[in-house]
Design an enzyme around this catalytic site. Structure first.
Site, PDB file in Angstrom:
ATOM      1  CD  GLU A  97      -3.103  -0.967   2.122  1.00  0.00           C
ATOM      2  OE1 GLU A  97      -2.772  -0.435   3.212  1.00  0.00           O
ATOM      3  OE2 GLU A  97      -4.237  -1.460   1.918  1.00  0.00           O
ATOM      4  CE  LYS A 102       1.092  12.673  -2.364  1.00  0.00           C
ATOM      5  NZ  LYS A 102       0.387  13.974  -2.496  1.00  0.00           N
ATOM      6  CE1 TYR A 124      -2.092   1.999  -7.120  1.00  0.00           C
ATOM      7  CE2 TYR A 124      -3.138   3.051  -5.239  1.00  0.00           C
ATOM      8  CZ  TYR A 124      -3.133   2.736  -6.581  1.00  0.00           C
ATOM      9  OH  TYR A 124      -4.157   3.164  -7.390  1.00  0.00           O
ATOM     10  CE1 TYR A 125       0.736   9.425  -0.324  1.00  0.00           C
ATOM     11  CE2 TYR A 125       2.923   8.769   0.452  1.00  0.00           C
ATOM     12  CZ  TYR A 125       1.941   9.738   0.291  1.00  0.00           C
ATOM     13  OH  TYR A 125       2.167  11.013   0.738  1.00  0.00           O
ATOM     14  CG  PHE A 126       6.513   5.589  -2.205  1.00  0.00           C
ATOM     15  CD1 PHE A 126       5.974   6.435  -1.255  1.00  0.00           C
ATOM     16  CD2 PHE A 126       7.564   4.774  -1.830  1.00  0.00           C
ATOM     17  CE1 PHE A 126       6.468   6.487   0.031  1.00  0.00           C
ATOM     18  CE2 PHE A 126       8.072   4.805  -0.534  1.00  0.00           C
ATOM     19  CZ  PHE A 126       7.525   5.665   0.393  1.00  0.00           C
TER      20      PHE A 126
END
Length: 242
Positions: free
Chosen positions: A125, A133, A128-130
């Site tokens: 997760e 962004k 995935y955030y990286f």
């Protein structure tokens, strides 16, 4: 200056609000609840109640109104994939289009350090955030807006030092949220800053001097189209965590 902050109730957003108000700027924001709007009104901030994930481009553009700049400092910080996609992904692309429709050319994105925490097993997760962004940075950098991408290193709640290290490439360490907020405010007020990616870390240079050192003489041409925005897709690239 008249500034709209997406993420105004977050830690950086609230500090940025205080910093801008101390400079005599008008501040607006997007909040999810009526009680948040009332709280900000007590500080002289005009907030719009709405859910970024559920708002249409037209509704968001209307919320922006006639402001000079938009700061996007919302984020899931590695929460669920669904929330990350809705806010950091689709929500950010929506903000780019809404800025265009509202005629607001200056948009600043508080992003993440690309190589942050590479020594750690961060989990799917957060990775995935990286990635989302990074794709958001790509979409903004390929837009026709007068954009700015700020990548702070690890955020801490220590008192601000008033000194930083700022440039296109910086070491990843940590930086106080108060210093990040002051830096963003200074960047917004510097006409020589625009269409730049700046990384931010603790350092020894006074914030105003660090911003001036990155300014360049330019005549912004926000109406010039450089490239079409890139749509966000899943699992492309890896960014960093702040």
């Amino acid at each position: 200056m008249n500034v709209f902050v997406i993420g105004i109730t977050g830690k950086i957003g609230r500090l940025l609000m205080q910093e801008l108000l101390s400079r005599g700027d008008a501040v607006h924001g997007l909040v999810r609840r009526d009680e948040q709007r009332a709280d900000l009104a007590a500080h002289g901030v005009d907030a719009v109640v709405g859910d970024l994930a559920g708002m249409s481009v037209e509704e968001l553009a209307e919320a922006f109104g006639d402001v000079d700049a938009i700061v996007f400092t919302a984020g899931s910080n590695g929460g669920s994939r669904e929330f990350t996609k809705a806010v950091d992904g689709d929500g950010f692309v929506k903000a780019i289009e809404a800025a265009r429709r509202a005629g607001v050319v200056r948009l600043a994105h508080v992003s993440v350090f690309p190589e942050a925490w590479r020594e750690r097993d961060l989990g799917d997760e957060v990775e995935y955030y990286f990635a989302v962004k990074k794709e958001a940075d790509m979409a903004l950098s390929r837009s026709d807006l007068d954009w700015l991408i700020i990548r702070p290193s690890l955020l801490v709640d220590d008192p601000g030092l008033g000194t930083i290290s700022l440039g296109p490439a910086e070491f990843h360490g940590q930086v106080a949220r108060a210093d990040v907020a002051e830096t963003i405010a200074e960047l917004l007020h510097e006409p020589g800053i625009g269409r730049q990616i700046l990384e931010l870390n603790t350092g020894s240079t006074p914030i105003r001097d660090a911003v001036k050192a990155n300014a360049h003489r330019r005549q912004p041409d926000a109406g010039q189209v450089h490239a079409a925005p890139v749509p966000l897709r899943r699992n492309q690239g890896v960014g960093g965590k702040n």
